[in-house]
Design a protein around this motif. Structure first.
Motif, PDB file in Angstrom:
ATOM      1  N   GLN A  67       9.307 -12.198  -5.720  1.00 51.90           N
ATOM      2  CA  GLN A  67       8.984 -11.309  -4.603  1.00 51.90           C
ATOM      3  C   GLN A  67      10.197 -10.482  -4.167  1.00 51.90           C
ATOM      4  O   GLN A  67      11.328 -10.709  -4.604  1.00 51.90           O
ATOM      5  CB  GLN A  67       8.455 -12.135  -3.435  1.00 51.90           C
ATOM      6  CG  GLN A  67       7.122 -12.789  -3.771  1.00 51.90           C
ATOM      7  CD  GLN A  67       6.355 -13.191  -2.529  1.00 51.90           C
ATOM      8  OE1 GLN A  67       6.845 -13.093  -1.413  1.00 51.90           O
ATOM      9  NE2 GLN A  67       5.145 -13.658  -2.720  1.00 51.90           N
ATOM     10  N   ARG A 105       6.502  -8.241  11.612  1.00 51.01           N
ATOM     11  CA  ARG A 105       5.518  -8.544  10.576  1.00 51.01           C
ATOM     12  C   ARG A 105       4.418  -7.497  10.621  1.00 51.01           C
ATOM     13  O   ARG A 105       3.830  -7.260  11.675  1.00 51.01           O
ATOM     14  CB  ARG A 105       4.942  -9.935  10.841  1.00 51.01           C
ATOM     15  CG  ARG A 105       3.958 -10.395   9.796  1.00 51.01           C
ATOM     16  CD  ARG A 105       4.666 -10.952   8.595  1.00 51.01           C
ATOM     17  NE  ARG A 105       3.697 -11.360   7.583  1.00 51.01           N
ATOM     18  CZ  ARG A 105       3.811 -11.046   6.310  1.00 51.01           C
ATOM     19  NH1 ARG A 105       4.827 -10.330   5.870  1.00 51.01           N
ATOM     20  NH2 ARG A 105       2.914 -11.478   5.449  1.00 51.01           N
ATOM     21  N   THR A 106       4.164  -6.832   9.495  1.00 52.86           N
ATOM     22  CA  THR A 106       3.074  -5.857   9.439  1.00 52.86           C
ATOM     23  C   THR A 106       2.168  -6.233   8.266  1.00 52.86           C
ATOM     24  O   THR A 106       2.486  -7.151   7.500  1.00 52.86           O
ATOM     25  CB  THR A 106       3.613  -4.428   9.195  1.00 52.86           C
ATOM     26  OG1 THR A 106       4.138  -4.385   7.864  1.00 52.86           O
ATOM     27  CG2 THR A 106       4.687  -4.046  10.194  1.00 52.86           C
ATOM     28  N   GLU A 107       1.090  -5.472   8.093  1.00 53.68           N
ATOM     29  CA  GLU A 107       0.172  -5.798   6.998  1.00 53.68           C
ATOM     30  C   GLU A 107       0.820  -5.611   5.639  1.00 53.68           C
ATOM     31  O   GLU A 107       0.485  -6.285   4.671  1.00 53.68           O
ATOM     32  CB  GLU A 107      -1.087  -4.943   7.102  1.00 53.68           C
ATOM     33  CG  GLU A 107      -2.051  -5.537   8.107  1.00 53.68           C
ATOM     34  CD  GLU A 107      -3.378  -4.823   8.149  1.00 53.68           C
ATOM     35  OE1 GLU A 107      -3.606  -3.909   7.331  1.00 53.68           O
ATOM     36  OE2 GLU A 107      -4.173  -5.198   9.021  1.00 53.68           O
ATOM     37  N   SER A 108       1.778  -4.677   5.577  1.00 51.64           N
ATOM     38  CA  SER A 108       2.398  -4.411   4.264  1.00 51.64           C
ATOM     39  C   SER A 108       3.635  -5.275   4.015  1.00 51.64           C
ATOM     40  O   SER A 108       4.248  -5.175   2.960  1.00 51.64           O
ATOM     41  CB  SER A 108       2.752  -2.936   4.144  1.00 51.64           C
ATOM     42  OG  SER A 108       3.525  -2.562   5.241  1.00 51.64           O
ATOM     43  N   GLY A 109       4.013  -6.100   4.951  1.00 55.37           N
ATOM     44  CA  GLY A 109       5.162  -6.972   4.731  1.00 55.37           C
ATOM     45  C   GLY A 109       5.997  -7.110   5.994  1.00 55.37           C
ATOM     46  O   GLY A 109       5.558  -6.756   7.084  1.00 55.37           O
ATOM     47  N   THR A 110       7.206  -7.598   5.821  1.00 56.33           N
ATOM     48  CA  THR A 110       8.097  -7.774   6.969  1.00 56.33           C
ATOM     49  C   THR A 110       9.048  -6.578   7.027  1.00 56.33           C
ATOM     50  O   THR A 110       9.829  -6.355   6.100  1.00 56.33           O
ATOM     51  CB  THR A 110       8.887  -9.082   6.827  1.00 56.33           C
ATOM     52  OG1 THR A 110       7.943 -10.153   6.792  1.00 56.33           O
ATOM     53  CG2 THR A 110       9.818  -9.281   7.990  1.00 56.33           C
ATOM     54  N   VAL A 111       8.945  -5.831   8.106  1.00 55.97           N
ATOM     55  CA  VAL A 111       9.752  -4.621   8.235  1.00 55.97           C
ATOM     56  C   VAL A 111      11.039  -4.963   8.984  1.00 55.97           C
ATOM     57  O   VAL A 111      11.009  -5.566  10.062  1.00 55.97           O
ATOM     58  CB  VAL A 111       8.976  -3.515   8.988  1.00 55.97           C
ATOM     59  CG1 VAL A 111       9.845  -2.277   9.164  1.00 55.97           C
ATOM     60  CG2 VAL A 111       7.695  -3.177   8.241  1.00 55.97           C
ATOM     61  N   THR A 117      11.201  -2.786   3.903  1.00 58.57           N
ATOM     62  CA  THR A 117      10.100  -3.759   3.978  1.00 58.57           C
ATOM     63  C   THR A 117      10.270  -4.818   2.894  1.00 58.57           C
ATOM     64  O   THR A 117      10.578  -4.492   1.746  1.00 58.57           O
ATOM     65  CB  THR A 117       8.738  -3.042   3.804  1.00 58.57           C
ATOM     66  OG1 THR A 117       8.636  -2.023   4.800  1.00 58.57           O
ATOM     67  CG2 THR A 117       7.575  -4.015   3.978  1.00 58.57           C
ATOM     68  N   ASP A 121       8.847  -8.816   1.272  1.00 61.81           N
ATOM     69  CA  ASP A 121       7.790  -9.839   1.268  1.00 61.81           C
ATOM     70  C   ASP A 121       8.222 -11.025   2.134  1.00 61.81           C
ATOM     71  O   ASP A 121       7.393 -11.698   2.741  1.00 61.81           O
ATOM     72  CB  ASP A 121       7.532 -10.335  -0.161  1.00 61.81           C
ATOM     73  CG  ASP A 121       7.021  -9.220  -1.059  1.00 61.81           C
ATOM     74  OD1 ASP A 121       6.210  -8.408  -0.580  1.00 61.81           O
ATOM     75  OD2 ASP A 121       7.447  -9.155  -2.231  1.00 61.81           O
TER      76      ASP A 121
END
Ligand SMILES: Cc1cc2nc3c(=O)[nH]c(=O)nc-3n(C[C@H](O)[C@H](O)[C@H](O)COP(=O)(O)OP(=O)(O)OC[C@H]3O[C@@H](n4cnc5c(N)ncnc54)[C@H](O)[C@@H]3O)c2cc1C
Length: 303
Positions: A142, A202-208, A218, A220
């Motif tokens: 990842q 934390r967002t839907e596309s990963g950890t920003v 961003t 994983d």
């Protein structure tokens, strides 16, 4: 015998002592370090076991040997005397129960002090981890961000590069890399970002991760080296001194290989004495200390 702390270290010590027919009481505040994890790895014969389930089983085993438990925090401890033949301790607990003990095993673990970053996870909201050994399979391959906290964070990045070829080192509070560290980053293909981290989300596309100059990246998952602070208050009340780890990564109760401390009658096991001890190592130190304390008690009764 009083064992303070009922994690892997304390439970193993209590069982070893009780099997030697010692009367043992465990006082446990019930917050083992890995409580938030669903699985514990590298636990031989129990790979991936639930950490709290493992401790519940250990407690049942201890109870079967007659160990008594008090669910409480030890608030204070005092030595009655330091003379070897009359060693004894008085403990006060958060539930108002006082305990007298001939010997004490400190198994209070450590506290992971995380860097002060806005949005930092509570309750597992952001996938983060500290040790590649505990998480090897979950984050394999990842996109992993390492947040630097000390010079040892470079070592952490090196270890994670074995799990993934997408590792980024965010310097944050770590010292600037020396020549050897710079070479290591380059040769292992670890991306180096010379910036402090302002916030994580934390967002839907990963950890920003928001950097100081407002750039963002961003990932994983994030890895961070916390400061591993020994839970050594009781030890210090008894006259001991908690010491800094030579790497600057934390502190611990100074103890010999057999768990003996320089405070007569006080022993230390698990993470309170060794910041690197994982579950099996903590349990192993508990077994060893249980045997050592038993032997020491027999010796002290020899006239
Ligand atoms: C996120 C995370 C994941 C991890 N994953 C793994 C893994 O996969 N595999 C692995 O082998 N290791 C893992 N570890 C490490 C593991 O948690 C430790 O090795 C282990 O918990 C150490 O056991 P211990 O008995 O020394 O301390 P702990 O398990 O922390 O137990 C200490 C106990 O003492 C109690 N206590 C503290 N102070 C007092 C007091 N004054 N009075 C009474 N009780 C007190 C606490 O409440 C706690 O119950 C992980 C750690 C973290 C942080």
């Amino acid at each position: 015998m009083a064992v303070i702390g009922g994690g892997a270290g304390g439970l193993a010590a209590s069982i070893a002592l009780a099997r030697s027919l010692r009367s043992v009481i465990v006082i446990d505040a019930g917050s083992p370090r890995n409580a938030a994890s669903a699985h514990a790895h590298n636990v031989l014969g129990h790979e991936g076991v639930n950490p709290l389930g493992l401790l519940a089983k250990g407690r049942q085993e201890a109870e079967a040997y007659g160990v008594q438990f008090i669910d409480a925090t030890v608030l204070s401890a005092a030595n009655r005397t330091q003379a070897p033949e009359t060693l004894g301790f008085d403990l006060e607990t958060s539930v108002g129960i006082s305990i007298e003990a001939k010997r004490i095993v400190i198994a209070t673990g450590l506290t992971d002090v995380l860097p002060d970053i806005r949005g930092w996870p509570t309750g597992g909201a952001i996938p983060f981890f500290t040790a590649p050994t505990a998480t090897a399979t979950r984050f394999r391959g990842q996109n992993i961000g390492i947040i630097g906290t000390t010079a040892m964070s470079y070592h952490q990045a090196m270890m994670f590069s074995q799990l993934s070829d997408r590792v980024t080192f965010l310097r944050h509070n770590a010292p600037a890399p020396d020549e050897a560290q710079r070479r290591m980053l380059d040769s292992l293909g670890i991306v180096y970002v010379d910036s402090a981290v302002e916030a994580v989300e934390r967002t839907e596309s990963g950890t920003v991760v928001t950097l100081r100059d407002n750039d963002s990246m961003t990932f994983d998952a994030l890895a961070v080296g916390p400061y591993f602070r020994a839970n050594g208050e009781i030890f210090e009340q008894l006259g001991g001194t908690v010491v800094d780890h030579p790497t600057g990564m934390g502190s611990s109760i100074p103890a010999e290989a057999n768990g003996a401390t320089d405070v007569p009658g006080v022993w230390a096991v698990g993470n309170s004495a060794d910041i690197s001890a994982m579950v099996v190592a903590s349990a192993a130190s508990g077994v060893l200390v249980g045997a050592q304390v038993n032997a020491e008690l027999i010796m002290s009764s020899v006239s």
